[in-house]
Scaffold this active site. Structure first.
Site, PDB file in Angstrom:
ATOM      1  CG  HIS A 129      -1.822  -1.402   1.544  1.00 41.79           C
ATOM      2  ND1 HIS A 129      -2.991  -1.292   2.298  1.00 41.79           N
ATOM      3  CD2 HIS A 129      -1.701  -1.835   0.093  1.00 41.79           C
ATOM      4  CE1 HIS A 129      -3.746  -2.248   1.977  1.00 41.79           C
ATOM      5  NE2 HIS A 129      -3.422  -2.674   0.799  1.00 41.79           N
ATOM      6  CG  PHE A 378       0.957  -9.840   4.601  1.00 44.22           C
ATOM      7  CD1 PHE A 378       0.612 -10.334   5.868  1.00 44.22           C
ATOM      8  CD2 PHE A 378       0.950 -11.647   3.572  1.00 44.22           C
ATOM      9  CE1 PHE A 378       0.931 -11.656   6.212  1.00 44.22           C
ATOM     10  CE2 PHE A 378       0.345 -11.850   4.168  1.00 44.22           C
ATOM     11  CZ  PHE A 378       0.497 -12.812   5.491  1.00 44.22           C
ATOM     12  CB  CYS A 379       0.670  -3.194   4.032  1.00 39.71           C
ATOM     13  SG  CYS A 379       0.080  -2.439   5.980  1.00 39.71           S
ATOM     14  CB  ALA A 380       0.618  -6.385  -0.145  1.00 37.85           C
TER      15      ALA A 380
END
Length: 457
Positions: A129, A378-380
């Site tokens: 992100h 995982f901020c993805a």
């Protein structure tokens, strides 16, 4: 050529000393155990060398760029010498600028703010992100999101096609990761840079997961900018780097307005003020700089260079092989991958376990074995949803030990390691996965504040 993995027969290093290597944690089943920190992709433990260097400087702490006193002059020299050390570590070109920031996220937001008006940005949906989202904040930028490729060649082809079709033909920027924070797979950075430049675009490399594991050289990779964070490079929290071409940075308004960024401020006859801004890196470093953070990053760069990246990479490849071989013996485990089992990668692997919610599995690893991993998206989020085969609108209960009725568990487990990881931590992790899958958890767990935690802990 892509970023290459060092040959396995090169000299192998011992683990580098890191903070926390002697910390013990309690187990819900009784007793204590040395904590196995296997969440390097989130934040790597600080190197002991870095901590010692920072502690050695602390008594000489002084203001930077603003004082005539001895400690101020010493701190200023330390800060600027740190800039040179990091620039050398990154293989910066003579005309490049290196700006100290707070993190990779801060670096990429700074670059987003500095882009010329009307720039078209091309970014794969597979990005973290930090490199996926900053471009949306400016209404005058046009963002093209590219679908997740399934081979490195497909990534290059997709980028070339998108760049060739852009209208109008103006400034363009490609943003790409060097190593995925989800799969650990290395991306074809040189090929993507060549494609970008062939179509008149520039490219920024998110090296947050690459720099701690491999040499990163701007000139050799032929990228225009690189961004990374100190806390993933074995330095303490709170500092990052954006390094690369100076022109767009010099032409942009300062990222923050204030002291340090301004060269000269005068009053006008109408009562306002005129400002002459610096054209050096100081233009985007307003306020008192984080000299300790900059020095810590420089110390980490020196430590990794002196340890020898070839040996560090060779040892990490051995650890990756041990993890993959151990998980391959557990049919219920599925490792997530874009490019396939043979793709070169750094010490980051994500996986799911049949019959388990990933938060429950991660909680059991922690509570029953003293192993710290990460679970979630995982901020993805787009990438993990693609790898899990879920639709973008599917709901997910990332903190629940079981998915809601009729839903799939939309989270995964990530294990990550690096230069400070002992062999025992890897062996314990593999053993724990096998035991949990074969025998189940030995403790009861519940959801508390969105997290799966052991009952009674």
């Amino acid at each position: 050529m892509s970023v290459s993995v060092a040959a396995a027969d090169r000299a192998v290093c011992a683990p580098l000393p890191v903070l926390g290597r002697d910390v013990t944690v309690p187990l819900v089943t009784g007793g204590e155990v040395d904590y196995a920190a296997l969440d390097y992709a989130a934040s790597a433990p600080a190197l002991q060398r870095v901590w010692d260097d920072v502690a050695g400087y602390a008594p000489y702490y002084g203001s930077v760029h603003r004082g005539a006193g001895y400690l101020s002059q010493l701190s200023t020299d330390l800060f600027e010498n740190s800039r040179k050390t990091v620039a050398d570590f990154l293989g910066c070109r003579p005309d490049d600028q290196l700006v100290f920031t707070r993190s990779t996220t801060d670096s990429l937001n700074l670059l987003a703010a500095a882009l010329p008006q009307g720039t078209r940005v091309f970014v794969f949906e597979t990005e973290h992100h930090a490199s996926l989202l900053p471009w949306e904040r400016r209404a005058d930028l046009a963002v093209t999101y590219l679908n997740a490729p399934r081979t490195p060649r497909q990534a290059v082809d997709a980028l070339e096609k998108a760049l060739a079709a852009r209208e109008p033909y103006g400034p363009a920027l490609v943003c790409v990761t060097g190593a995925s924070n989800v799969t650990g797979e290395l991306w074809p950075v040189r090929e993507l840079a060549a494609a970008a430049h062939a179509h008149g675009a520039r490219i920024v490399l998110d090296a947050a997961q690459l720099a701690p594991h491999h040499p990163v050289n701007l000139a050799e990779l032929d990228v225009d900018w690189v961004a990374f964070s100190g806390h993933k490079l074995y330095a303490p929290f709170g500092a990052g780097v954006l390094a690369g071409r100076a022109d767009w940075l010099q032409d942009a308004d300062p990222y923050l307005a204030g002291g340090g960024a301004s060269r000269k401020v005068t009053r006008r006859a109408d009562g306002g003020v005129d400002v002459e801004w610096h054209t050096t890196a100081a233009r985007h470093e307003a306020g008192s700089p984080n000299v300790i953070g900059a020095y810590a990053i420089a110390s980490a760069c020196r430590a990794l260079t002196e340890a020898g990246f070839e040996g560090l990479v060779a040892r990490e490849q051995e650890l990756i092989a041990q993890v993959r071989a151990g998980l391959a013996d557990v049919p219920e485990v599925r490792i997530l991958s874009l490019f396939g089992d043979d793709a070169p990668r750094v010490g980051v692997l994500s996986f799911v376990v049949d019959g388990w919610n990933s938060s429950h599995f991660a909680a059991a690893l922690s509570a029953e074995y003293g192993i710290g991993v990460r679970d979630g998206l995982f901020c993805a989020h787009p990438l993990v949803r693609t790898l899990l085969g879920s639709a973008p609108q599917d709901p997910g209960e990332c903190g629940a030990p079981e998915a809601a009725p009729g839903e799939r568990s939309l989270n995964a487990i990530r294990v990550s390691f690096g230069a400070g990881t002992p062999d025992e931590h890897i062996a314990r992790f593999v053993r724990a996965v096998r035991e949990l899958v074969a025998d189940g958890a030995r403790w009861k767990y519940r959801v508390e504040d969105g997290r799966c935690v052991p009952v009674g802990a």
